[in-house]
Scaffold this motif. Structure first.
Motif, PDB file in Angstrom:
ATOM      1  N   UNK A  72       0.845  -1.191   0.000  1.00 53.27           N
ATOM      2  CA  UNK A  72       0.000   0.000   0.000  1.00 53.27           C
ATOM      3  C   UNK A  72       0.876   1.235   0.000  1.00 53.27           C
ATOM      4  N   UNK A  73       0.308   2.327  -0.510  1.00 54.91           N
ATOM      5  CA  UNK A  73       0.967   3.622  -0.340  1.00 54.91           C
ATOM      6  C   UNK A  73      -0.094   4.688  -0.152  1.00 54.91           C
ATOM      7  N   UNK A  74       0.108   5.506   0.869  1.00 55.69           N
ATOM      8  CA  UNK A  74      -0.730   6.687   1.026  1.00 55.69           C
ATOM      9  C   UNK A  74       0.177   7.867   1.367  1.00 55.69           C
ATOM     10  N   UNK A  75      -0.090   8.982   0.729  1.00 58.01           N
ATOM     11  CA  UNK A  75       0.615  10.233   1.012  1.00 58.01           C
ATOM     12  C   UNK A  75      -0.425  11.216   1.508  1.00 58.01           C
ATOM     13  N   UNK A  76      -0.286  11.676   2.729  1.00 58.65           N
ATOM     14  CA  UNK A  76      -1.410  12.240   3.469  1.00 58.65           C
ATOM     15  C   UNK A  76      -1.735  13.694   3.172  1.00 58.65           C
ATOM     16  N   UNK A  77      -0.904  14.373   2.390  1.00 57.83           N
ATOM     17  CA  UNK A  77      -1.227  15.753   2.054  1.00 57.83           C
ATOM     18  C   UNK A  77      -1.253  16.645   3.279  1.00 57.83           C
ATOM     19  N   UNK A  78      -2.289  17.472   3.396  1.00 59.25           N
ATOM     20  CA  UNK A  78      -2.354  18.462   4.470  1.00 59.25           C
ATOM     21  C   UNK A  78      -2.928  17.918   5.777  1.00 59.25           C
ATOM     22  N   UNK A  79      -3.372  16.675   5.774  1.00 59.44           N
ATOM     23  CA  UNK A  79      -3.823  16.001   6.999  1.00 59.44           C
ATOM     24  C   UNK A  79      -4.897  16.800   7.741  1.00 59.44           C
ATOM     25  N   UNK A  80      -5.910  17.227   7.014  1.00 61.39           N
ATOM     26  CA  UNK A  80      -6.990  17.945   7.677  1.00 61.39           C
ATOM     27  C   UNK A  80      -7.737  17.035   8.650  1.00 61.39           C
ATOM     28  N   UNK A  81      -7.707  15.735   8.414  1.00 59.74           N
ATOM     29  CA  UNK A  81      -8.362  14.774   9.307  1.00 59.74           C
ATOM     30  C   UNK A  81      -7.459  13.558   9.492  1.00 59.74           C
ATOM     31  N   UNK A  82      -7.465  12.624   8.562  1.00 56.82           N
ATOM     32  CA  UNK A  82      -6.602  11.443   8.664  1.00 56.82           C
ATOM     33  C   UNK A  82      -5.134  11.846   8.561  1.00 56.82           C
ATOM     34  N   UNK A  83      -4.313  11.263   9.428  1.00 59.61           N
ATOM     35  CA  UNK A  83      -2.891  11.570   9.497  1.00 59.61           C
ATOM     36  C   UNK A  83      -2.073  10.315   9.200  1.00 59.61           C
ATOM     37  N   UNK A  84      -0.773  10.515   9.083  1.00 59.63           N
ATOM     38  CA  UNK A  84       0.121   9.368   8.922  1.00 59.63           C
ATOM     39  C   UNK A  84      -0.142   8.330  10.008  1.00 59.63           C
ATOM     40  N   UNK A  85      -0.416   8.794  11.227  1.00 57.81           N
ATOM     41  CA  UNK A  85      -0.673   7.867  12.333  1.00 57.81           C
ATOM     42  C   UNK A  85      -1.831   6.921  12.028  1.00 57.81           C
ATOM     43  N   UNK A  86      -2.891   7.428  11.393  1.00 60.21           N
ATOM     44  CA  UNK A  86      -4.043   6.574  11.080  1.00 60.21           C
ATOM     45  C   UNK A  86      -3.653   5.460  10.117  1.00 60.21           C
ATOM     46  N   UNK A  87      -2.779   5.777   9.177  1.00 61.59           N
ATOM     47  CA  UNK A  87      -2.388   4.781   8.180  1.00 61.59           C
ATOM     48  C   UNK A  87      -1.399   3.773   8.770  1.00 61.59           C
ATOM     49  N   UNK A  88      -0.509   4.240   9.649  1.00 59.03           N
ATOM     50  CA  UNK A  88       0.376   3.291  10.334  1.00 59.03           C
ATOM     51  C   UNK A  88      -0.454   2.332  11.179  1.00 59.03           C
ATOM     52  N   UNK A  89      -1.464   2.859  11.863  1.00 62.19           N
ATOM     53  CA  UNK A  89      -2.328   2.006  12.687  1.00 62.19           C
ATOM     54  C   UNK A  89      -3.058   0.985  11.823  1.00 62.19           C
ATOM     55  N   UNK A  90      -3.566   1.409  10.660  1.00 58.38           N
ATOM     56  CA  UNK A  90      -4.253   0.470   9.771  1.00 58.38           C
ATOM     57  C   UNK A  90      -3.292  -0.615   9.287  1.00 58.38           C
ATOM     58  N   UNK A  91      -2.084  -0.216   8.886  1.00 60.45           N
ATOM     59  CA  UNK A  91      -1.122  -1.190   8.377  1.00 60.45           C
ATOM     60  C   UNK A  91      -0.662  -2.154   9.467  1.00 60.45           C
ATOM     61  N   UNK A  92      -0.681  -1.702  10.720  1.00 62.06           N
ATOM     62  CA  UNK A  92      -0.323  -2.593  11.818  1.00 62.06           C
ATOM     63  C   UNK A  92      -1.257  -3.796  11.881  1.00 62.06           C
ATOM     64  N   UNK A  93      -2.491  -3.628  11.413  1.00 66.46           N
ATOM     65  CA  UNK A  93      -3.447  -4.723  11.416  1.00 66.46           C
ATOM     66  C   UNK A  93      -3.708  -5.335  10.060  1.00 66.46           C
ATOM     67  N   UNK A  94      -3.083  -4.799   8.996  1.00 69.59           N
ATOM     68  CA  UNK A  94      -3.323  -5.311   7.646  1.00 69.59           C
ATOM     69  C   UNK A  94      -2.546  -6.609   7.430  1.00 69.59           C
ATOM     70  N   UNK A  95      -3.207  -7.700   7.058  1.00 71.44           N
ATOM     71  CA  UNK A  95      -2.512  -8.991   6.949  1.00 71.44           C
ATOM     72  C   UNK A  95      -1.472  -9.044   5.839  1.00 71.44           C
ATOM     73  N   UNK A  96      -1.580  -8.187   4.821  1.00 69.03           N
ATOM     74  CA  UNK A  96      -0.618  -8.252   3.714  1.00 69.03           C
ATOM     75  C   UNK A  96       0.556  -7.295   3.909  1.00 69.03           C
ATOM     76  N   UNK A  97       0.637  -6.632   5.057  1.00 70.54           N
ATOM     77  CA  UNK A  97       1.754  -5.734   5.369  1.00 70.54           C
ATOM     78  C   UNK A  97       2.559  -6.342   6.501  1.00 70.54           C
ATOM     79  N   UNK A  98       3.870  -6.495   6.302  1.00 72.35           N
ATOM     80  CA  UNK A  98       4.734  -6.998   7.371  1.00 72.35           C
ATOM     81  C   UNK A  98       5.770  -5.975   7.814  1.00 72.35           C
ATOM     82  N   UNK A  99       6.044  -4.973   6.984  1.00 77.21           N
ATOM     83  CA  UNK A  99       6.989  -3.904   7.313  1.00 77.21           C
ATOM     84  C   UNK A  99       6.338  -2.588   6.919  1.00 77.21           C
ATOM     85  N   UNK A 100       6.512  -1.554   7.745  1.00 84.32           N
ATOM     86  CA  UNK A 100       5.911  -0.250   7.484  1.00 84.32           C
ATOM     87  C   UNK A 100       7.022   0.776   7.299  1.00 84.32           C
ATOM     88  N   UNK A 101       6.972   1.507   6.201  1.00 82.80           N
ATOM     89  CA  UNK A 101       7.905   2.601   5.963  1.00 82.80           C
ATOM     90  C   UNK A 101       7.168   3.927   6.038  1.00 82.80           C
TER      91      UNK A 101
END
Length: 697
Positions: free
Chosen positions: A188-217
């Motif tokens: 997956x890749x997401x680039x969060x832009x101005x983060x008016x709501x969802x932030x990098x933290x939200x995507x790291x949290x999602x990837x922490x539970x995503x079964x197809x992700x084993x490493x997060x950059x």
């Protein structure tokens, strides 16, 4: 803190509306539509919104989101900035849960844009709709081949893999994706832009539970919500998923550039790094290092203490590789006798059979032996990683060698890491890339990546930072007198010398006589923080007349250097025992990540050498011990060259007590500086000699 949302409908929606769909190929709406229809495997329902056209590419267009016959899971907004709010209000009214705002021209442009973002944020909070962006390149789910993005490179950047990316900044994020050319695979890749709501933290949290992700950059320019980021990173650590982070803004130049780019706080580089260490986040220095480390972690999990083998056909390159291993503080494996015997049976008599293993010209005359000997080395019980320097490209010969090395990887679980040193990247390089072996581009880079890998294996979770005191509104500050501050510390369980505030010279002499000589005398003023700098401290006073003279001297110095200061008298204290080691200990509030503890050796070690360690609170005694062991000067505390070791247990207890004081009321404390704490010999304790406590009113 707002709860983390399940972002599955954002990355894998069943229905989507593209607001601003266009037939113009070069437009944002046109490129996004082409990526969805021509280059994605999207099997859900796609709705188009265009205010002026009845259809595009044979598909019906609706004039507004409000006219849609069903509620889509995801809206992708690609209209000009002036039309974004209307589209968002329509989405909220219809019940859309996720909106991707591709449009730029908001917070990055100034006050008017920030006001528009505030309106977006208020709409999101009132409706429950989650917003991604604005000013972002969109959503890229590579493993499912879904691109709700306007990027013209989406069709070419589709190598699947286990690495998830969450970045601030689309250009650097896409740059990471294009390391697919050397075999890196992404989920997956997401680039969060101005983060008016969802932030990098939200995507790291999602990837922490995503079964197809084993490493997060991740690439971070600023952290807007410190506790949210810490919570997401804790989730990744608990899931056993390494996070590899590049933090932009570690120098003054970088901080200014990051602030102008993202309009967010960059935070203190030292505090960021401290938080990363506590959370097991691997901090890297550049893009290529992020790729190297993440790719290596995607191929295997470190345990700490890994040993390295070097395998190649150039004696010079092998020697240089071994040198880089040593300079990185890594250890070459000692090969087992059985391994050496197997190599001797297959390689020429003039080959080097130790570690490094130099096969010499056998690669030219009998490349088939590479597969067998490389597998033997990789399967040696002492070997955890194999570095394979490739200094040049011999065309078809190198390609054959690469094929044999790829085949050898099939015979071992040990990662075989080619290091491609040549400027020519021909068929052999592509062979490694296609096999997912991700050639590194220099021996120095490879050794650095191996070092990060090994260090992460040695990391063990301790006390996780909580973000105490982060995000508090600015308030007036009040500094306590030294006597008041020390009384607070004494009540919190720290050892403080006996002391009495004297209002006159005669009073000071009488106090000293009752206390017992020798004593120390310090000017007492909440407005004078650095007393020693102005002659406001006198030590080792041994009789009443010396005390009276010292009282006159320190009060006169205070009035002369700080005529506006409130001088309350002087603090008379019993002198600390001679000897011991001076330690700086403080807790200060970082506005983004919260209260952070700093410790270091006093005197020149702090002022000149900057020999300090940092931790976000809470800090218990065990974590305090780890902090002290990070100091370059720690051998002085252990007792260098026969000197008595310091009372480390007492010092750690004092650090834990200071942490507990602030943990109990984080909203009250701005800073506590104890400089110094006297760490005596074993059994003598740790004594607070000077302290400045600054409270938030």
């Amino acid at each position: 803190m707002r709860e983390f949302s399940d972002l599955t409908p954002l990355f894998d929606p069943r229905s989507v509306v593209l607001v601003g769909a266009s037939e113009r190929e070069a437009s944002v709406g046109g490129r996004t539509l082409a990526n969805v229809l021509d280059h994605s495997d999207f099997g859900g329902t796609l709705h188009l919104v265009n205010a002026t056209r009845p259809e595009i590419r044979g598909m019906r267009c609706f004039r507004r989101v409000a006219e849609l016959p069903a509620v889509p899971e995801l809206a992708v907004i690609a209209v000009p900035a002036a039309g974004v709010m209307e589209a968002l209000r329509d989405c909220a009214a219809l019940g859309v849960k996720f909106c991707v705002i591709l449009t730029s021209g908001f917070g990055e442009t100034g006050d008017e844009g920030r006001a528009a973002e505030a309106e977006m944020r208020a709409l999101a909070e009132a409706s429950g709709m989650r917003l991604y962006g604005p000013n972002c390149p969109g959503v890229t789910n590579i493993n499912k081949r879904l691109g709700f993005t306007f990027s013209p490179a989406f069709a070419n950047d589709l190598r699947r893999g286990p690495i998830g990316l969450a970045t601030q900044g689309g250009g650097l994020g896409r740059n990471l994706l294009q390391s697919m050319e050397r075999g890196t695979g992404f989920a997956l890749w997401c680039s969060t832009g101005n983060e008016v709501d969802l932030q990098v933290a939200d995507f790291i949290h999602y990837m922490a539970g995503a079964p197809d992700v084993t490493v997060i950059g991740t690439i971070l320019e600023g952290i807007k919500d410190g506790p949210r980021f810490l919570a997401a990173a804790r989730a990744a650590a608990e899931a056993g998923k390494p996070v590899v982070a590049l933090k932009v803004g570690r120098s003054e130049y970088g901080m200014r550039a990051a602030a102008s780019h993202t309009a967010s706080l960059t935070g203190s580089a030292a505090v960021n790094s401290a938080a990363f260490r506590q959370l097991g986040i691997i901090e890297v220095d550049d893009i290529d290092e992020l790729v190297d480390v993440a790719s290596l972690l995607a191929r295997g999990r470190p345990r700490g203490g890994e040993r390295i083998a070097v395998f190649g056909s150039s004696g010079g390159a092998c020697a240089l590789a071994a040198d880089m291993v040593g300079q990185a503080g890594l250890v070459l494996a000692e090969l087992a006798p059985e391994t050496t015997e197997a190599l001797a049976a297959r390689l020429p008599s003039y080959a080097a059979l130790g570690n490094p293993v130099d096969t010499t010209t056998v690669t030219l005359t009998n490349p088939g032996v590479i597969e067998e000997t490389l597998a033997v080395v990789a399967n040696d019980p002492a070997v955890s990683l194999v570095m394979m320097p490739m200094p040049l490209d011999y065309g078809p010969v190198s390609h054959t060698v690469a094929q044999r090395m790829v085949a050898a990887q099939g015979h071992t679980q040990t990662p075989l890491v080619p290091v491609w040193m040549s400027e020519r990247t021909g068929a052999a390089y592509r062979c490694f890339a296609e096999a997912g072996m991700v050639p590194m581009r220099s021996l120095r880079n490879a050794a650095k990546a191996f070092r990060r890998f090994v260090d992460h294996g040695a990391w063990r979770p301790g006390t996780m930072p909580a973000g105490l005191g982060a995000g508090l509104p600015e308030t007036p500050l009040r500094t306590l007198s030294e006597a008041e501050g020390k009384a607070m510390l004494r009540q919190a369980g720290l050892a403080v010398p006996d002391g009495v505030l004297a209002r006159s010279g005669a009073d000071a002499a009488a106090v000293a006589a009752r206390m017992g000589f020798p004593v120390a005398l310090k000017i007492a003023s909440p407005d004078i923080l650095h007393k020693s700098d102005i002659g406001g401290v006198v030590l080792g006073l041994r009789d009443a007349s010396a005390v009276e003279a010292a009282f006159a001297a320190v009060t006169e110095a205070g009035a002369r250097h700080h005529p506006e200061a409130r001088i309350e008298g002087a603090l008379v204290e019993r002198m600390a025992p001679p000897g011991g080691t001076e330690i700086l200990l403080s807790v200060s509030r970082d506005p983004v990540l919260g209260h952070v503890m700093t410790c270091g050796l006093g005197g020149i070690h702090v002022e000149l050498l900057r020999d300090v360690a940092h931790r976000l609170l809470p800090v218990d005694a065990a974590e305090a011990g780890r902090m002290l062991r990070e100091l370059r000067g720690f051998p002085l505390l252990e007792g260098l060259r026969g000197a008595a070791p310091c009372d480390l247990d007492a010092l750690c207890r004092a650090m834990a007590a200071l942490s507990a004081l602030v943990e109990a009321r984080p909203e009250d404390f701005e800073e506590i500086e104890i400089n110094p704490v006297r760490a005596g010999a074993e059994g003598e304790g740790a004594l607070v000699l000077d302290a400045v406590v600054t409270l938030r009113d």
